[in-house]
Design a protein around this motif. Structure first.
Motif, short mmCIF file in Angstrom:
data_model
loop_
_atom_site.label_atom_id
_atom_site.label_comp_id
_atom_site.label_asym_id
_atom_site.label_seq_id
_atom_site.Cartn_x
_atom_site.Cartn_y
_atom_site.Cartn_z
N LEU A 128 0.83 -1.20 0.00
CA LEU A 128 0.00 0.00 0.00
C LEU A 128 0.88 1.26 0.00
CD1 LEU A 128 -2.97 0.92 0.10
CD2 LEU A 128 -2.77 1.01 2.58
N ILE A 154 2.15 1.80 -3.51
CA ILE A 154 1.12 2.40 -4.35
C ILE A 154 0.97 3.89 -4.05
CG2 ILE A 154 -1.38 2.37 -4.87
CD1 ILE A 154 -0.04 -0.09 -5.83
N GLU A 155 1.02 4.20 -2.77
CA GLU A 155 0.89 5.59 -2.34
C GLU A 155 2.01 6.44 -2.95
OE1 GLU A 155 0.03 5.11 1.98
OE2 GLU A 155 -0.09 7.30 1.96
N ARG A 193 -3.85 7.33 -11.05
CA ARG A 193 -4.78 6.72 -10.11
C ARG A 193 -4.59 5.20 -10.14
NH1 ARG A 193 -10.11 7.52 -7.79
NH2 ARG A 193 -10.86 5.42 -7.36
N ASP A 220 -6.10 1.72 -8.46
CA ASP A 220 -7.15 1.15 -7.63
C ASP A 220 -6.76 -0.23 -7.12
OD1 ASP A 220 -9.28 3.11 -7.57
OD2 ASP A 220 -9.40 2.82 -9.76
N ASP A 221 -7.57 -0.73 -6.15
CA ASP A 221 -7.32 -2.07 -5.60
C ASP A 221 -7.18 -3.10 -6.72
OD1 ASP A 221 -7.54 -0.99 -3.13
OD2 ASP A 221 -9.38 -2.03 -2.55
N MET A 272 -15.05 -3.37 1.25
CA MET A 272 -13.77 -2.66 1.37
C MET A 272 -13.33 -2.05 0.02
SD MET A 272 -10.05 -4.14 2.43
CE MET A 272 -9.64 -4.55 0.74
N HIS A 273 -13.48 -2.84 -1.06
CA HIS A 273 -13.06 -2.31 -2.37
C HIS A 273 -13.92 -1.11 -2.76
CE1 HIS A 273 -10.12 -5.35 -2.86
NE2 HIS A 273 -10.96 -6.35 -3.02
N ASN A 315 -12.72 1.78 -0.74
CA ASN A 315 -11.42 2.26 -1.23
C ASN A 315 -11.54 3.02 -2.55
OD1 ASN A 315 -10.19 1.15 0.95
ND2 ASN A 315 -9.30 -0.59 -0.11
N HIS A 316 -12.51 2.60 -3.36
CA HIS A 316 -12.67 3.19 -4.68
C HIS A 316 -12.91 4.70 -4.59
CE1 HIS A 316 -13.28 2.95 -8.94
NE2 HIS A 316 -14.36 3.70 -8.84
N HIS A 317 -13.54 5.12 -3.52
CA HIS A 317 -13.91 6.54 -3.40
C HIS A 317 -12.91 7.34 -2.59
CE1 HIS A 317 -17.70 5.59 -5.25
NE2 HIS A 317 -17.87 4.62 -4.38
N VAL A 362 -5.43 7.06 -2.03
CA VAL A 362 -4.66 5.88 -1.60
C VAL A 362 -4.34 5.94 -0.10
CG1 VAL A 362 -2.71 4.40 -2.13
CG2 VAL A 362 -3.58 5.95 -3.86
N GLY A 363 -4.02 7.12 0.36
CA GLY A 363 -3.62 7.27 1.76
C GLY A 363 -4.70 6.90 2.74
N ARG A 389 -7.05 4.43 2.13
CA ARG A 389 -7.64 3.14 1.82
C ARG A 389 -7.42 2.12 2.93
NH1 ARG A 389 -5.88 2.75 -4.46
NH2 ARG A 389 -6.95 4.67 -5.09
N LEU A 440 -7.06 -1.99 4.25
CA LEU A 440 -6.57 -3.31 3.86
C LEU A 440 -7.42 -4.35 4.59
CD1 LEU A 440 -2.71 -2.85 4.18
CD2 LEU A 440 -4.01 -3.16 2.07
#
Lengths: 81, 469
Positions: free
Chosen positions: A44, A47-48, A57, A59-60, B286-287, B290-292, B295-296, B298, B300
């Motif tokens: 993570l 990615i950051e 961007r 995404d997961d 969770m996904h 996270n989508h919205h 990254v910081g 999100r 896990l």
């Protein structure tokens, strides 16, 4: 973005997350999560850092495309075209 | 007047080396301010102040190793900083195995309470001794259990000469261990000196220490070592204290883990349970979450698992607490230890405080911070002290299940493996679902399998409603 530039960003991000990593021994198609002992928190952070440096961007669901130096570099190149 | 004492930073810690003062005499401090850096066999930890006030006399110089509970500095009340200090209460007569400094610690009325942080400027808590968090009852010698008596007999130690740190001065197993160790070796040896002695093949029993109270220091070990010696490193004074190399730290950590885990396997009758949990709902949620988010922010899967583990501990309090002096003491809050593997080997288990009450984003950011500092920086005393239940998440290491060893004096350890896709039957239909194996290692002295089963069932149920986590 040029290929070398993208690869440098990937390498720098990995070094930031795993400071003791020796990237000279990491092959382009080697899975770095295994090779460098990265866990999900490390990934993570990786990615950051990529997002911060490139504005791309991520995404997961992009995670499967970011497993090696080669595919991560390719991913950044494709998204910045 | 309050005293700042050497805290217990883990069940395996008997002593620590004051590495560095972060304050000077006269500095005002608030509760929670880091005031000193302490080196244990496992790690280097910033220790916080548990009182608001003004730092008085610094009682211990950097480089000194002292037992848990030894006063390190005096803390004067802010308002009365200029009034003369009260004369010291007379110390109890010292008994041989425990150095006089430790007796001083026990003679003071106030002790730091590590368990219940109160808001800044709150009145000083009259807390328990650092390594025993239960209420003090009046019991004298003679109440020791058969095991303690047996251990003392085996080690040839007269219990009447041992200073008890248990309830009401009762002698505990740890006290006997300390007394036995003291009988075998010089009064005190710094952890660094001990590691050095091992490396250089020096027998500590033959050494005379030149440090305070006869403490054996690295320089004593080097002087006694045969052959070429390594250059001396600064141990005290204003300079930077000696920093153990990564290799020595690794050895110290291995030793500490070995000691604690051997004790766990020796003392704790473990029972093990496991269950497979469908993670589809939790991961979908969770996904989407996270989508919205950037990254910081999100999440896990680990954050969801930890939160569920903490909430379940609240629902099944029989597993949240400590086994002390032959009985289970339930904890009032959930202090979730999170086992973090270190890259050089070894592990530490920093604590998520009140993990059951943390919102997921909060829990996630605290987890990131704790893990990062456990690996690259410095944890604080309050972040390693007193976990009430520990979780080990080995999913990232690729294994599907973990049946762990409990960290004494805790009574359970929760394990999560990797989330894997598996065929899964729902309402008579077969589908492929992400599944995680949750396991529980529990202390059969404290609970029976039915309680453990209730716990894992709760974890499963909580993960099926991730939006409520």
């Amino acid at each position: 973005m040029k290929h070398d530039e993208a690869e440098d960003i990937v390498k720098e991000a990995l070094t930031d997350v795993v400071p003791e990593a020796d990237l000279t021994t990491l092959g382009p198609d080697e899975t770095f999560r295994d090779a460098l002992g990265m866990d999900s928190l490390d990934f993570l952070s990786f990615i950051e850092i990529l997002t911060r440096r490139t504005g791309v961007r991520i995404d997961d669901e992009d995670a499967p495309h970011l497993t090696t130096l080669a595919d991560s570099t390719g991913f950044l190149l494709a998204r910045t075209e | 007047m309050a005293e700042f004492t050497m805290p217990s930073l883990g069940a395996d810690m008997d002593e620590g080396t004051l590495q560095e003062w972060l304050v000077h005499a006269g500095d005002p401090v608030r509760k929670g301010d880091p005031v000193a850096v302490v080196e244990t066999a496992k790690s280097t930890i910033e220790v916080e102040c548990f009182e608001a006030g003004r730092i008085g006399q610094l009682l211990v110089t950097p480089g000194t190793t002292v037992p848990v509970g030894t006063p390190l500095a005096r803390i004067e009340p802010l308002a009365e900083a200029d009034t003369p200090t009260e004369p010291e209460a007379p110390a109890k007569p010292a008994r041989p195995p425990r150095p006089p400094a430790a007796e001083g610690a026990r003679s003071t009325a106030r002790k730091p309470s590590r368990r219940k942080p109160t808001p800044l400027q709150a009145p000083t808590a009259t807390g328990p001794p650092p390594d025993h968090d239960h209420a003090v009852e009046h019991r004298g010698h003679g109440d020791e259990g058969p095991l303690v008596r047996h251990l003392a007999e085996e080690a040839g130690i007269d219990l009447d000469t041992v200073h008890g740190t248990g309830r009401g001065g009762r002698v505990t197993r740890a006290d006997v261990g300390r007394a036995a160790a003291a009988a075998r070796s010089p009064a005190r040896v710094t952890p660094y000196a001990r590691r050095l002695a091992r490396e250089l093949g020096v027998d500590l029993r033959g050494l005379t220490g030149t440090g305070p109270d006869g403490t054996v220091r690295a320089s004593d070990v080097r002087a006694a070592a045969p052959g070429p010696t390594t250059p001396p490193t600064p141990q005290s004074g204003g300079g930077v204290p000696a920093r153990a190399s990564a290799v020595r730290r690794k050895e110290g950590m291995r030793e500490a883990i070995a000691g604690l885990m051997s004790r766990a396997n020796r003392e704790i009758p473990h029972y093990y349970l496991s269950t497979s949990i469908d993670m589809a709902t939790a991961l979908d949620w969770m996904h989407e979450h996270n989508h919205h988010r950037p990254v910081g922010e999100r999440l896990l899967p680990a954050a969801l698992l930890l939160k569920a583990a903490a909430r379940a501990a609240r629902e099944v309090p029989e597993l949240n607490g400590h086994w002390l002096d032959g009985r289970f003491a339930a904890a009032e809050e959930v202090r979730l230890g999170v086992a973090v593997s270190l890259r050089g080997g070894g592990l530490v288990a920093p604590v998520l405080r009140n993990a059951d009450a943390l919102e997921l984003p909060q829990l996630m950011s605290q987890l990131k911070d704790l893990v990062a500092r456990a690996r690259n920086g410095r944890l604080r005393g309050s972040e390693v002290a007193d976990p009430t239940l520990t979780v080990t998440n080995l999913g990232d290491q690729g294994v599907e299940a973990v049946l762990g060893v409990i960290y004494p004096p805790q009574v359970a350890l929760v394990g999560f493996g990797r989330v894997v896709e598996r065929p899964w039957a729902v309402n008579g239909l077969l589908g492929v679902r992400p599944v995680v194996t949750a396991s529980l290692s529990a202390d059969h002295r404290a609970t029976d399998g039915a309680v453990g089963a209730r716990y894992l069932t709760s974890v499963d149920r909580l993960l099926q409603s991730p939006e409520e986590l």
